[in-house]
Scaffold this motif. Structure first.
Motif, PDB file in Angstrom:
ATOM      1  N   LEU A  45       0.932  -1.266   0.011  1.00 34.01           N
ATOM      2  CA  LEU A  45       0.018   0.137  -0.075  1.00 34.01           C
ATOM      3  C   LEU A  45       0.691   1.337  -0.143  1.00 34.01           C
ATOM      4  O   LEU A  45       0.601   2.230  -0.684  1.00 34.01           O
ATOM      5  CB  LEU A  45      -1.047   0.111   1.156  1.00 34.01           C
ATOM      6  N   LEU A  46       1.821   0.983   0.511  1.00 31.51           N
ATOM      7  CA  LEU A  46       2.640   2.662   0.949  1.00 31.51           C
ATOM      8  C   LEU A  46       3.874   2.703  -0.008  1.00 31.51           C
ATOM      9  O   LEU A  46       4.243   3.728  -0.397  1.00 31.51           O
ATOM     10  CB  LEU A  46       3.237   2.480   2.419  1.00 31.51           C
ATOM     11  N   LEU A 258      -4.294  -5.527   5.668  1.00 28.70           N
ATOM     12  CA  LEU A 258      -4.606  -4.172   6.457  1.00 28.70           C
ATOM     13  C   LEU A 258      -4.018  -3.909   7.547  1.00 28.70           C
ATOM     14  O   LEU A 258      -4.122  -2.803   7.926  1.00 28.70           O
ATOM     15  CB  LEU A 258      -6.068  -4.396   6.398  1.00 28.70           C
ATOM     16  N   PHE A 261      -0.371  -4.302   5.229  1.00 26.22           N
ATOM     17  CA  PHE A 261      -0.126  -3.588   3.999  1.00 26.22           C
ATOM     18  C   PHE A 261       0.502  -4.264   2.894  1.00 26.22           C
ATOM     19  O   PHE A 261       0.867  -3.864   1.799  1.00 26.22           O
ATOM     20  CB  PHE A 261       0.171  -2.214   3.940  1.00 26.22           C
TER      21      PHE A 261
ATOM     22  N   TYR B 125     -12.441  -0.479  -0.711  1.00 31.42           N
ATOM     23  CA  TYR B 125     -12.014   0.513   0.041  1.00 31.42           C
ATOM     24  C   TYR B 125     -11.556   1.499  -1.268  1.00 31.42           C
ATOM     25  O   TYR B 125     -11.924   2.789  -1.202  1.00 31.42           O
ATOM     26  CB  TYR B 125     -10.926   0.143   1.010  1.00 31.42           C
ATOM     27  N   ARG B 220     -18.815   5.808  12.904  1.00 28.20           N
ATOM     28  CA  ARG B 220     -19.107   4.450  13.247  1.00 28.20           C
ATOM     29  C   ARG B 220     -20.328   3.973  13.653  1.00 28.20           C
ATOM     30  O   ARG B 220     -21.297   4.540  14.082  1.00 28.20           O
ATOM     31  CB  ARG B 220     -18.125   4.527  14.677  1.00 28.20           C
TER      32      ARG B 220
ATOM     33  N   TRP C  39      -5.998  14.795  11.996  1.00 28.39           N
ATOM     34  CA  TRP C  39      -6.337  13.511  12.492  1.00 28.39           C
ATOM     35  C   TRP C  39      -5.901  12.982  13.803  1.00 28.39           C
ATOM     36  O   TRP C  39      -4.461  13.074  13.611  1.00 28.39           O
ATOM     37  CB  TRP C  39      -6.149  12.342  11.394  1.00 28.39           C
ATOM     38  N   LEU C  72      -9.372   9.130  15.497  1.00 29.09           N
ATOM     39  CA  LEU C  72      -8.641   7.819  15.256  1.00 29.09           C
ATOM     40  C   LEU C  72      -8.585   7.244  16.716  1.00 29.09           C
ATOM     41  O   LEU C  72      -8.586   7.610  17.652  1.00 29.09           O
ATOM     42  CB  LEU C  72      -7.347   7.986  14.570  1.00 29.09           C
ATOM     43  N   THR C  73      -8.603   5.528  16.544  1.00 34.81           N
ATOM     44  CA  THR C  73      -8.160   5.015  17.620  1.00 34.81           C
ATOM     45  C   THR C  73      -7.095   4.127  17.482  1.00 34.81           C
ATOM     46  O   THR C  73      -6.771   3.809  16.337  1.00 34.81           O
ATOM     47  CB  THR C  73      -9.600   3.890  18.037  1.00 34.81           C
ATOM     48  N   ALA C  75      -6.633   1.154  18.020  1.00 35.79           N
ATOM     49  CA  ALA C  75      -7.022  -0.242  17.402  1.00 35.79           C
ATOM     50  C   ALA C  75      -6.926  -0.475  15.988  1.00 35.79           C
ATOM     51  O   ALA C  75      -6.465  -1.333  15.542  1.00 35.79           O
ATOM     52  CB  ALA C  75      -8.332  -0.591  18.060  1.00 35.79           C
ATOM     53  N   ASP C  76      -7.334   1.035  15.217  1.00 36.91           N
ATOM     54  CA  ASP C  76      -7.530   0.726  13.859  1.00 36.91           C
ATOM     55  C   ASP C  76      -6.667   2.027  13.165  1.00 36.91           C
ATOM     56  O   ASP C  76      -7.001   2.249  12.028  1.00 36.91           O
ATOM     57  CB  ASP C  76      -8.889   0.606  13.425  1.00 36.91           C
ATOM     58  N   HIS C  78      -3.738   2.945  12.609  1.00 41.86           N
ATOM     59  CA  HIS C  78      -2.449   2.837  11.742  1.00 41.86           C
ATOM     60  C   HIS C  78      -2.870   2.445  10.295  1.00 41.86           C
ATOM     61  O   HIS C  78      -2.410   3.098   9.431  1.00 41.86           O
ATOM     62  CB  HIS C  78      -1.428   1.804  12.201  1.00 41.86           C
ATOM     63  N   GLU C  79      -3.958   1.565  10.305  1.00 40.57           N
ATOM     64  CA  GLU C  79      -4.354   1.261   8.817  1.00 40.57           C
ATOM     65  C   GLU C  79      -5.046   2.276   8.235  1.00 40.57           C
ATOM     66  O   GLU C  79      -5.246   2.502   6.963  1.00 40.57           O
ATOM     67  CB  GLU C  79      -5.302   0.010   8.863  1.00 40.57           C
ATOM     68  N   LYS C  80      -6.070   3.038   9.037  1.00 49.98           N
ATOM     69  CA  LYS C  80      -6.767   4.231   8.676  1.00 49.98           C
ATOM     70  C   LYS C  80      -5.876   5.304   7.696  1.00 49.98           C
ATOM     71  O   LYS C  80      -6.063   5.641   6.713  1.00 49.98           O
ATOM     72  CB  LYS C  80      -7.509   4.771   9.383  1.00 49.98           C
ATOM     73  N   ALA C  82      -2.784   4.685   6.856  1.00 50.25           N
ATOM     74  CA  ALA C  82      -2.120   4.078   5.699  1.00 50.25           C
ATOM     75  C   ALA C  82      -2.804   4.314   4.445  1.00 50.25           C
ATOM     76  O   ALA C  82      -2.466   4.521   3.433  1.00 50.25           O
ATOM     77  CB  ALA C  82      -1.333   2.818   6.264  1.00 50.25           C
ATOM     78  N   ILE C  83      -3.985   3.789   4.638  1.00 46.73           N
ATOM     79  CA  ILE C  83      -4.919   3.529   3.799  1.00 46.73           C
ATOM     80  C   ILE C  83      -5.233   5.073   3.006  1.00 46.73           C
ATOM     81  O   ILE C  83      -5.032   5.213   1.740  1.00 46.73           O
ATOM     82  CB  ILE C  83      -6.110   3.061   3.816  1.00 46.73           C
ATOM     83  N   ALA C  84      -5.568   5.941   3.876  1.00 46.31           N
ATOM     84  CA  ALA C  84      -5.833   7.462   3.376  1.00 46.31           C
ATOM     85  C   ALA C  84      -4.490   8.092   2.596  1.00 46.31           C
ATOM     86  O   ALA C  84      -4.649   8.305   1.602  1.00 46.31           O
ATOM     87  CB  ALA C  84      -6.282   8.142   4.498  1.00 46.31           C
ATOM     88  N   LEU C  85      -3.299   7.983   3.185  1.00 45.07           N
ATOM     89  CA  LEU C  85      -2.085   8.132   2.615  1.00 45.07           C
ATOM     90  C   LEU C  85      -1.954   7.547   1.078  1.00 45.07           C
ATOM     91  O   LEU C  85      -1.398   8.233   0.399  1.00 45.07           O
ATOM     92  CB  LEU C  85      -0.927   8.198   3.508  1.00 45.07           C
ATOM     93  N   PHE C 104       6.264   5.542   7.267  1.00 45.99           N
ATOM     94  CA  PHE C 104       5.479   6.647   6.363  1.00 45.99           C
ATOM     95  C   PHE C 104       6.488   7.467   5.456  1.00 45.99           C
ATOM     96  O   PHE C 104       6.352   7.939   4.536  1.00 45.99           O
ATOM     97  CB  PHE C 104       4.323   7.376   7.220  1.00 45.99           C
ATOM     98  N   HIS C 197       1.702  -5.104  19.148  1.00 50.55           N
ATOM     99  CA  HIS C 197       2.378  -3.646  19.773  1.00 50.55           C
ATOM    100  C   HIS C 197       2.732  -3.295  21.315  1.00 50.55           C
ATOM    101  O   HIS C 197       2.801  -2.372  21.376  1.00 50.55           O
ATOM    102  CB  HIS C 197       1.558  -2.778  18.999  1.00 50.55           C
TER     103      HIS C 197
END
Lengths: 293, 273, 420
Positions: A45-46, A258, A261, B125, B220, C39, C72-73, C75-76, C78-80, C82-85, C104, C197
């Motif tokens: 992904l990155l 996910l 990635f 997505y 959410r 964020w 953000l939380t 729990a998720d 990092h993926e949010k 990464a996906i957005a970037l 990153f 983690h």
């Protein structure tokens, strides 16, 4: 003979079909094709750029101990829950089909767990399975051995604990389906059998079971498709641990795709899972055809 | 006579025991959510037990659940209504017409049912992002507006209805929409009931899609909020239980109010399928 | 005729559904001002108002800017992010965990802030994780280290006197063993299960304290199968043997209930303990070290602010960051989060006046703390490390074998990364 109503498309039909066709293409067919495409690339992904790697991902997956463990766990989960869920569901259905006061009440109660959000059920059982929790107390009462550290923290019991919860939760739903099949069996058949002096067991074998068969196989297919995709339980309860003992295929895909990635790698794993589900369903469907033909 | 009565008692006893097995975890959930104290091991000390709404009060003081609750209701209702309408239309065409590509469409129905969520989730997505609907209600609604299961169910049901009434209506000059509205939909009520219940439940409880397709806290849905609350350092088990109770309430109400209809509907649906 | 009417009817229904959906989704509109999306992870009710207050103040002083908060939380998150970037969109300013910055930065998703932060380098602490290949990509926003929480009441029951403070590894292990022998569901040490983690943050301090270094000098291999690695893992296993193996949240619950002798945790536990009725006394101290002459190392987590390289308003984004780390805001933020270690040295001074003994321990520990090793593939390395420790924890492998496996797998990942 095709009557007037079995006919060619009308103008309005395009409108009738368009919502499905549009969402199908955008949200399902495109992603399926894309995921197939991605599984032959090293897309991360990155990283941004990617190249084709042929079957490298698949070859690497088969050597990935975590992945083979996940496949194994998924099969154990499916094989270990499906027969129990099905048997309990049939037994409950037969039980409810007999003479019983407040029948609909009990039926609703048995069905209730499968109406509740899986996340909620998983949260409840996480607490029940904890060190010193109620399930351990119960085990203590009947003298059964249990892991001190809590069911979800022992490699020996974590997967079994998730499976037990799943059986508990799903039984009611399939019971309802079996009940439907039972109620469609004409009563005269039983009356005739009774007149012939057939025993209850014989009635079950000769009348009930054959009539349940189509539903049985339908349920087996449905249930196995669902079981192969187990994810939420693992996400909420164990995160795949301890020591990968509850890592399942979909959870593996989630982790690779996910969390880390490695999209190409994750997509390849997802496609293997897809192939397994397709093959298993196909085999089961073939079985249905043969048995009902 | 007495043996029959005895046997009856036995049956009821068994039924009650099974009912307890099915309900006790929820009793535990409710008692835990209403408990003033909660032991470390997750057991409830009945000796010092006092009913309290304190957990709910703290939970609602946090205000983290209002929006997820509203989101869940809105999404589930809209998706359900959409499915009732669109699936009937598609099911009708697939049941009554012959055309090229129909076989393909039928295959895709099964295909979509079988595809594991995670095969599509990443491209899905990317797609929502490309369409500019990521992290909006549209992302939670559009992909699920016409479900393959619904189409399949409606097609099967309509196939079993003799087309005579539609034919005669058509001879009298009724349009297709009128035929669907006046004839097909009334006849399909049992199937629609099944579909409504199924769709509502599936979407109310849906976790993975909303989890991936939204990012902000305000988008959410309830299951996502619940699963993520669990990871919080500063939430304790009773509060988590209280939140769970809140998420179970609508399902329970629906169930109590329509229990007969729901079970009948599912049975009817399964028979047709 | 009928046909058209019906199509219209159909379209109407479709529009109604569509419109309802649209109205619902239209929570996001702005009115001509420059929008800076931010964020961040502070969603809990004790801290979020402070963040909102600071943002409000920023908007008041910069009327042309509208800051849009995204929550953000952990729990998720990092993926949010990464996906957005990766999708090229996403926020302008992002709060990142210290362990994610190099990942990153290496993929070119973050703006190089080297020039923009020139004026800040002296006033803020802990720049190490913000630097990747000589360039600064992030600004420290909040710091937290972990110290040893000790249950005084249990220590007394185990026969220690009022003044006992474990300074060496041996002292800690012995005290933990004695407490676990008290029985009645008492545990010596809170040992993390394989929580992703989290576990590595518990192991690395012991590794560092024993003199270990994660990477070799040219970053081609990890050095866990060394003397320091073996010593520290064996010690961690020894503590765990007298411990409760659970998730961090549950361990803290047990400590708060007075059931555990020693727990490694951060400021949030102080806050939790002060807000509840307690049946026991506790104290905090710096991490023990093998010899006990100076404090052992601890793990410092940090949260950093970065600017996305896709940001359309990088200057405004940097303006927001600079505003947030000003001494005044920093102090306010540290108070809200309950942190004893503000990130701005100027606020540390004003903060010092109100330092409690507990806070002093945290400050002392911060000077003996290290953060996540900087490598873009750290998330993968971290997983290998945690899996390996887990193998040893569940006795599937001997410590030596587990450490050897970690080094082998890490070397493979590092090689793969270098090849790309």
């Amino acid at each position: 003979m095709p009557t007037n109503s079995t006919q060619r498309l009308r103008f309005s039909d395009y409108f009738f079909l368009s919502p499905w066709v549009i969402t199908l293409i955008l949200f399902w067919l495109f992603p399926i094709v894309a995921s197939l495409f991605l599984s032959f690339t090293d897309y991360r992904l990155l990283a941004g750029s990617y190249s084709f790697v042929g079957f490298d991902n698949f070859a690497q997956l088969l050597q990935d101990a975590a992945f083979t463990k996940a496949i194994g766990n998924t099969f154990i989960f499916t094989i270990g829950t499906l027969p129990f869920t099905t048997c309990f569901a049939i037994l409950l259905a037969i039980f409810l089909n007999g003479r019983l006061p407040l029948k609909t009440f009990f039926q609703s109660v048995y069905f209730f767990p499968s109406m509740v959000s899986l996340v909620v059920v998983a949260l409840i059982f996480t607490s029940l399975y904890a060190r010193g929790g109620y399930i351990q107390l119960l085990c203590g009462l009947v003298g059964a051995p249990y892991p001190q550290e809590g069911f979800l923290f022992s490699t020996a019991t974590a997967l079994a604990a998730v499976m037990a919860m799943d059986i508990w939760m799903a039984t009611g739903y399939y019971m309802l389906l079996f009940l439907a099949a039972l109620q469609s069996i004409p009563n005269e058949l039983y009356e005739a059998a009774r007149l012939d002096g057939a025993s209850a067991w014989r009635q079950f074998r000769v009348i009930t079971l054959p009539h349940l068969k189509p539903m049985l196989l339908f349920i087996v297919v449905l249930n196995s498709i669902k079981s192969f995709q187990i994810f939420v339980e693992v996400f909420v309860m164990t995160k795949g641990g301890p020591l990968n003992s509850t890592n399942t295929m979909v959870y593996f895909v989630y982790e690779e795709g996910l969390q880390k990635f490695n999209i190409g790698y994750g997509a390849a794993a997802a496609n293997i899972l897809f192939a397994i589900i397709a093959i298993v369903s196909w085999l089961e469907l073939k079985l249905i055809k043969d048995k009902t033909a | 006579m007495t043996t029959a009565a005895f046997r009856n008692c036995g049956r009821v006893a068994v039924a009650i025991v099974i009912a307890l097995i099915m309900l006790l975890p929820f009793v535990y959930l409710l008692l835990g959510a209403l408990a003033s104290t909660f032991s470390l091991t997750g057991t409830i000390d009945l000796g010092s037990y006092r009913l309290t709404l304190a957990n709910f009060a703290t939970l609602f003081a946090r205000a983290e659940l209002y929006l997820p609750l509203a989101n869940s209701i809105a999404v589930a209702v809209i998706v359900t209504l959409g499915n009732l309408f669109f699936c009937t239309l598609c099911g009708y065409v697939l049941a009554r017409r012959r055309f090229r590509g129909k076989g393909f469409l039928m295959v895709t129905v099964v295909l979509v049912l079988m595809v594991p969520v995670h095969v599509v989730i990443i491209p899905l997505y990317l797609m929502t992002n490309w369409l500019g609907i990521f992290d909006t209600y549209l992302a939670l609604i559009l992909p699920f507006l016409v479900s393959p299961l619904g189409i399949f169910l409606m097609r099967q049901y309509i196939l079993a209805i003799p087309p005579d009434m539609e034919d005669s209506a058509r001879l009298e000059g009724a349009s297709e929409m009128t035929i669907i509205w006046r004839i097909v939909i009334p006849l399909c009520k049992p199937a629609l009931a099944v579909l409504a219940v199924q769709t509502f439940m599936v979407n109310w409880n849906s976790f993975i899609y909303p989890f991936i397709l939204t990012s902000s806290e305000s988008m959410r849905t309830l299951p996502v909020a619940l699963a993520l609350l669990q990871g919080y350092q500063n939430i304790d088990v009773p509060q988590l239980f209280a939140a769970s109770v809140i998420s179970v309430i609508p399902t329970t109400l629906l169930f109590v109010a329509y229990s007969k209809r729901i079970t009948e509907g599912i049975i009817a649906g399964a028979l047709k399928g | 005729m009928g046909k058209i009417r019906n199509c219209a009817r159909l379209a109407l229904v479709a529009i109604v559904v569509f419109m309802t959906a649209m109205t619902l989704s239209c929570g996001k509109s702005s009115s001509g001002r420059t929008v800076v999306t931010f964020w961040q992870f502070w969603t809990n009710p004790e801290v979020k108002p402070t963040v909102q207050q600071m943002i409000g103040e920023f908007e008041r002083t910069h009327p042309q800017v509208k800051v849009q908060l995204g929550d953000l939380t952990w729990a998720d998150g990092h993926e949010k992010i990464a996906i957005a970037l990766a999708a090229g969109g996403g926020p302008d300013v992002i709060e990142l965990g210290s362990d994610w910055i190099s990942e990153f930065a290496a993929s070119g998703k973050l703006s190089d802030l080297t020039a923009a932060t020139l004026g800040l380098t002296d006033s803020l602490l802990m720049w190490d994780p913000a630097i990747y290949q000589g360039k600064r990509y992030a600004v420290p926003w909040m710091l937290g280290t972990r110290v040893l929480f000790c249950n005084r009441t249990l220590l007394k029951q185990a026969g220690y006197d009022e003044t006992f403070v474990p300074k060496t590894w041996i002292e800690l292990a012995e005290a933990a063993a004695k407490i676990s022998r008290l029985g009645d569901n008492h545990f010596g040490f809170g040992s993390n299960s394989a929580e992703r983690h989290r576990l590595y943050k518990k192991y690395l301090p012991f590794f560092w304290s024993a003199g270990g270094e994660v990477f070799n000098s040219n970053m081609t291999a990890t050095q866990f199968s060394s003397d320091a690695g073996r010593k520290s893992l064996e010690y961690y296993l020894r503590l765990s043997a007298n411990g409760l193996v659970e998730t961090q949240a549950r361990i803290e619950d047990y400590f708060a209930a007075g059931k555990i002798g020693f727990v490694i945790s951060g400021e949030w536990l102080v806050k939790k303990l002060s807000g509840m009725e307690r049946s026991f006394d506790y104290f905090v101290t710096t991490m023990p070290s093998p010899g006990g002459k100076k404090p052992g190392m601890s793990f410092a987590g940090g949260e950093y602010l970065v600017v996305s390289s896709a940001s359309k308003n990088p200057d405004m984004a940097m303006g927001l960051i600079r505003f947030l780390v000003q001494p005044q805001n920093d102090t306010m933020f540290a108070r809200a989060t309950g942190s004893f270690t503000p990130v701005n040295t100027l606020s540390t001074m004003t903060y010092d006046a109100e330092l409690t003994p507990i806070a002093r321990v945290f400050q002392e520990q911060l000077h003996n703390s290290r953060s996540t090793p900087v490598h873009p593939a750290w998330v993968s390395l971290e997983e290998v490390l945690e899996r390996g420790i887990e193998q040893a924890l569940y006795k599937k492998k001997s410590p030596e074998d587990a450490l050897q496996m970690i080094d082998n797998d890490c070397a493979a990942i590092l090689k793969k990364y270098a090849d790309q």
